[in-house]
Design a protein around this motif. Structure first.
Motif, PDB file in Angstrom:
ATOM      1  N   GLU A   1       0.912  -1.065   0.225  1.00 24.17           N
ATOM      2  CA  GLU A   1      -0.050   0.018   0.076  1.00 24.17           C
ATOM      3  C   GLU A   1       0.909   1.060  -0.040  1.00 24.17           C
ATOM      4  OE1 GLU A   1      -2.987   2.372  -0.449  1.00 24.17           O
ATOM      5  OE2 GLU A   1      -3.176   0.240  -0.533  1.00 24.17           O
ATOM      6  N   ARG A   2       2.067   1.207   0.940  1.00 24.44           N
ATOM      7  CA  ARG A   2       2.793   2.406   0.767  1.00 24.44           C
ATOM      8  C   ARG A   2       3.522   2.572  -0.424  1.00 24.44           C
ATOM      9  NH1 ARG A   2       6.726   1.801   5.469  1.00 24.44           N
ATOM     10  NH2 ARG A   2       7.968   3.246   4.626  1.00 24.44           N
ATOM     11  N   LEU A   3       3.853   1.726  -1.056  1.00 24.45           N
ATOM     12  CA  LEU A   3       4.683   1.566  -2.509  1.00 24.45           C
ATOM     13  C   LEU A   3       3.452   2.280  -3.591  1.00 24.45           C
ATOM     14  CD1 LEU A   3       6.839   1.070  -4.687  1.00 24.45           C
ATOM     15  CD2 LEU A   3       5.801  -1.317  -4.706  1.00 24.45           C
ATOM     16  N   ARG A   4       2.085   1.668  -3.450  1.00 21.71           N
ATOM     17  CA  ARG A   4       1.149   2.340  -4.693  1.00 21.71           C
ATOM     18  C   ARG A   4       1.026   3.785  -4.255  1.00 21.71           C
ATOM     19  NH1 ARG A   4      -2.574  -2.728  -3.321  1.00 21.71           N
ATOM     20  NH2 ARG A   4      -1.789  -4.061  -4.960  1.00 21.71           N
ATOM     21  N   ALA A   5       0.956   4.098  -2.987  1.00 22.59           N
ATOM     22  CA  ALA A   5       0.635   5.445  -2.665  1.00 22.59           C
ATOM     23  C   ALA A   5       1.882   6.305  -3.262  1.00 22.59           C
ATOM     24  CB  ALA A   5       0.663   5.712  -1.165  1.00 22.59           C
ATOM     25  N   SER A   6       2.981   5.876  -3.016  1.00 22.76           N
ATOM     26  CA  SER A   6       4.414   6.538  -3.256  1.00 22.76           C
ATOM     27  C   SER A   6       4.066   6.616  -4.915  1.00 22.76           C
ATOM     28  CB  SER A   6       5.555   5.650  -2.997  1.00 22.76           C
ATOM     29  OG  SER A   6       6.650   6.380  -3.547  1.00 22.76           O
ATOM     30  N   GLU A   7       3.961   5.546  -5.658  1.00 23.53           N
ATOM     31  CA  GLU A   7       3.752   5.680  -7.174  1.00 23.53           C
ATOM     32  C   GLU A   7       2.608   6.580  -7.599  1.00 23.53           C
ATOM     33  OE1 GLU A   7       3.255   1.283  -8.212  1.00 23.53           O
ATOM     34  OE2 GLU A   7       5.702   1.045  -8.257  1.00 23.53           O
ATOM     35  N   ALA A   8       1.409   6.495  -6.841  1.00 19.95           N
ATOM     36  CA  ALA A   8       0.345   7.505  -7.304  1.00 19.95           C
ATOM     37  C   ALA A   8       1.130   9.123  -7.251  1.00 19.95           C
ATOM     38  CB  ALA A   8      -0.826   7.292  -6.497  1.00 19.95           C
ATOM     39  N   GLU A   9       1.726   9.084  -6.048  1.00 20.43           N
ATOM     40  CA  GLU A   9       2.293  10.742  -5.738  1.00 20.43           C
ATOM     41  C   GLU A   9       3.163  11.121  -6.883  1.00 20.43           C
ATOM     42  OE1 GLU A   9       3.892  13.289  -2.117  1.00 20.43           O
ATOM     43  OE2 GLU A   9       4.656  11.225  -2.199  1.00 20.43           O
ATOM     44  N   GLN A  10       3.947  10.043  -7.250  1.00 17.38           N
ATOM     45  CA  GLN A  10       5.164  10.324  -8.278  1.00 17.38           C
ATOM     46  C   GLN A  10       4.570  10.632  -9.653  1.00 17.38           C
ATOM     47  OE1 GLN A  10       7.650   7.030  -9.648  1.00 17.38           O
ATOM     48  NE2 GLN A  10       9.199   8.499  -9.512  1.00 17.38           N
ATOM     49  N   THR A  11       3.541   9.909  -9.960  1.00 18.97           N
ATOM     50  CA  THR A  11       2.816  10.156 -11.195  1.00 18.97           C
ATOM     51  C   THR A  11       1.858  11.517 -11.086  1.00 18.97           C
ATOM     52  OG1 THR A  11       2.323   7.880 -11.569  1.00 18.97           O
ATOM     53  CG2 THR A  11       0.806   9.195 -12.748  1.00 18.97           C
ATOM     54  N   MET A  12       1.533  11.923 -10.179  1.00 20.38           N
ATOM     55  CA  MET A  12       0.764  13.271 -10.075  1.00 20.38           C
ATOM     56  C   MET A  12       1.700  14.303 -10.233  1.00 20.38           C
ATOM     57  SD  MET A  12      -1.340  14.702  -6.800  1.00 20.38           S
ATOM     58  CE  MET A  12       0.068  15.260  -5.785  1.00 20.38           C
ATOM     59  N   LEU A  13       3.053  14.297  -9.473  1.00 16.56           N
ATOM     60  CA  LEU A  13       3.924  15.198  -9.559  1.00 16.56           C
ATOM     61  C   LEU A  13       4.597  15.298 -11.110  1.00 16.56           C
ATOM     62  CD1 LEU A  13       5.853  14.801  -6.279  1.00 16.56           C
ATOM     63  CD2 LEU A  13       4.435  16.838  -6.975  1.00 16.56           C
ATOM     64  N   LEU A  14       4.775  14.071 -11.580  1.00 14.36           N
ATOM     65  CA  LEU A  14       5.287  14.231 -12.972  1.00 14.36           C
ATOM     66  C   LEU A  14       4.064  14.737 -14.029  1.00 14.36           C
ATOM     67  CD1 LEU A  14       7.120  10.595 -13.304  1.00 14.36           C
ATOM     68  CD2 LEU A  14       8.125  13.054 -13.195  1.00 14.36           C
ATOM     69  N   ASP A  15       3.054  14.405 -13.702  1.00 12.91           N
ATOM     70  CA  ASP A  15       1.920  15.026 -14.729  1.00 12.91           C
ATOM     71  C   ASP A  15       1.623  16.383 -14.680  1.00 12.91           C
ATOM     72  OD1 ASP A  15       1.667  12.301 -16.042  1.00 12.91           O
ATOM     73  OD2 ASP A  15      -0.159  11.942 -14.788  1.00 12.91           O
ATOM     74  N   ALA A  16       2.056  17.008 -13.283  1.00 14.10           N
ATOM     75  CA  ALA A  16       1.903  18.425 -13.287  1.00 14.10           C
ATOM     76  C   ALA A  16       2.983  19.123 -13.854  1.00 14.10           C
ATOM     77  CB  ALA A  16       1.990  18.915 -11.847  1.00 14.10           C
ATOM     78  N   ILE A  17       3.709  18.517 -14.484  1.00 14.04           N
ATOM     79  CA  ILE A  17       5.014  19.386 -15.087  1.00 14.04           C
ATOM     80  C   ILE A  17       4.454  19.258 -16.684  1.00 14.04           C
ATOM     81  CG2 ILE A  17       7.577  19.271 -16.066  1.00 14.04           C
ATOM     82  CD1 ILE A  17       8.016  17.299 -13.324  1.00 14.04           C
ATOM     83  N   THR A  18       4.780  20.657 -17.127  1.00 17.97           N
ATOM     84  CA  THR A  18       3.985  20.859 -18.525  1.00 17.97           C
ATOM     85  C   THR A  18       5.143  20.530 -19.450  1.00 17.97           C
ATOM     86  OG1 THR A  18       4.829  23.111 -18.499  1.00 17.97           O
ATOM     87  CG2 THR A  18       2.653  22.663 -17.815  1.00 17.97           C
ATOM     88  N   ALA A  19       6.482  20.163 -19.120  1.00 21.78           N
ATOM     89  CA  ALA A  19       7.674  19.759 -20.113  1.00 21.78           C
ATOM     90  C   ALA A  19       7.489  18.198 -20.141  1.00 21.78           C
ATOM     91  CB  ALA A  19       8.962  20.065 -19.548  1.00 21.78           C
ATOM     92  N   LEU A  20       7.885  17.995 -21.322  1.00 28.05           N
ATOM     93  CA  LEU A  20       8.013  16.610 -21.692  1.00 28.05           C
ATOM     94  C   LEU A  20       8.814  15.758 -20.547  1.00 28.05           C
ATOM     95  CD1 LEU A  20       7.896  16.258 -25.507  1.00 28.05           C
ATOM     96  CD2 LEU A  20       5.982  16.636 -23.821  1.00 28.05           C
ATOM     97  N   VAL A  21       8.335  14.725 -19.945  1.00 26.84           N
ATOM     98  CA  VAL A  21       9.411  13.957 -18.980  1.00 26.84           C
ATOM     99  C   VAL A  21       9.238  12.408 -19.680  1.00 26.84           C
ATOM    100  CG1 VAL A  21       9.961  13.337 -16.761  1.00 26.84           C
ATOM    101  CG2 VAL A  21       9.183  15.801 -17.302  1.00 26.84           C
ATOM    102  N   SER A  22      10.432  11.857 -19.607  1.00 26.32           N
ATOM    103  CA  SER A  22      10.476  10.357 -19.800  1.00 26.32           C
ATOM    104  C   SER A  22      11.616   9.778 -19.175  1.00 26.32           C
ATOM    105  CB  SER A  22      10.394  10.252 -21.228  1.00 26.32           C
ATOM    106  OG  SER A  22      11.411  10.668 -21.898  1.00 26.32           O
ATOM    107  N   PHE A  23      11.457   8.461 -18.928  1.00 26.27           N
ATOM    108  CA  PHE A  23      12.554   7.649 -18.476  1.00 26.27           C
ATOM    109  C   PHE A  23      12.467   6.819 -19.611  1.00 26.27           C
ATOM    110  CE2 PHE A  23      13.262   3.507 -16.762  1.00 26.27           C
ATOM    111  CZ  PHE A  23      14.767   3.883 -16.145  1.00 26.27           C
ATOM    112  N   ILE A  24      13.948   6.382 -19.931  1.00 26.62           N
ATOM    113  CA  ILE A  24      14.386   5.564 -21.064  1.00 26.62           C
ATOM    114  C   ILE A  24      15.345   4.580 -20.205  1.00 26.62           C
ATOM    115  CG2 ILE A  24      15.350   5.175 -23.065  1.00 26.62           C
ATOM    116  CD1 ILE A  24      14.694   8.072 -24.134  1.00 26.62           C
ATOM    117  N   SER A  25      14.875   3.262 -20.338  1.00 26.55           N
ATOM    118  CA  SER A  25      15.592   2.094 -19.655  1.00 26.55           C
ATOM    119  C   SER A  25      16.779   1.848 -20.167  1.00 26.55           C
ATOM    120  CB  SER A  25      14.548   1.037 -19.496  1.00 26.55           C
ATOM    121  OG  SER A  25      14.395   0.400 -20.919  1.00 26.55           O
ATOM    122  N   ALA A  26      17.659   0.956 -19.743  1.00 24.42           N
ATOM    123  CA  ALA A  26      18.864   0.603 -20.026  1.00 24.42           C
ATOM    124  C   ALA A  26      18.783  -0.181 -21.389  1.00 24.42           C
ATOM    125  CB  ALA A  26      19.632  -0.355 -19.046  1.00 24.42           C
ATOM    126  N   ASP A  27      17.521  -0.801 -21.669  1.00 27.69           N
ATOM    127  CA  ASP A  27      17.484  -1.548 -23.149  1.00 27.69           C
ATOM    128  C   ASP A  27      16.929  -0.363 -24.351  1.00 27.69           C
ATOM    129  OD1 ASP A  27      14.931  -1.350 -22.069  1.00 27.69           O
ATOM    130  OD2 ASP A  27      14.347  -3.499 -22.504  1.00 27.69           O
TER     131      ASP A  27
END
Length: 78
Positions: free
Chosen positions: A10-36
């Motif tokens: 539950e703590r992990l889900r809440a943390s991921e939801a908060e991270q998503t909310m913060l990222l979506d509030a940024i108007t710039a394009l934000v992405s994470f590209i993995s090692a592959d």
């Protein structure tokens, strides 16, 4: 032990939801590209831009799981 796992999950889900909310509030394009070299996570602005560029609602959310070059990102460099 089961209750502890549930609490951690539950703590992990809440943390991921908060991270998503913060990222979506940024108007710039934000992405994470993995090692592959595939999109792992993108914000709402990035998702909307990719869908508009692709012109196809079937495009995976923001290109997640696809390499940048498959989405026409010609400026992608390692």
């Amino acid at each position: 032990m089961c209750q502890r796992n549930e609490a951690l999950t539950e703590r992990l889900r809440a943390s991921e939801a908060e991270q998503t909310m913060l990222l979506d509030a940024i108007t710039a394009l934000v992405s994470f590209i993995s090692a592959d070299e595939r999109y792992g996570r993108v914000n709402k602005a990035h998702e909307e831009r990719v869908r508009a560029f692709a012109g196809d609602a079937r495009t995976p959310v923001g290109g997640i799981g696809q390499p940048p070059t498959d989405l026409g990102t010609t400026r992608w460099r390692r």
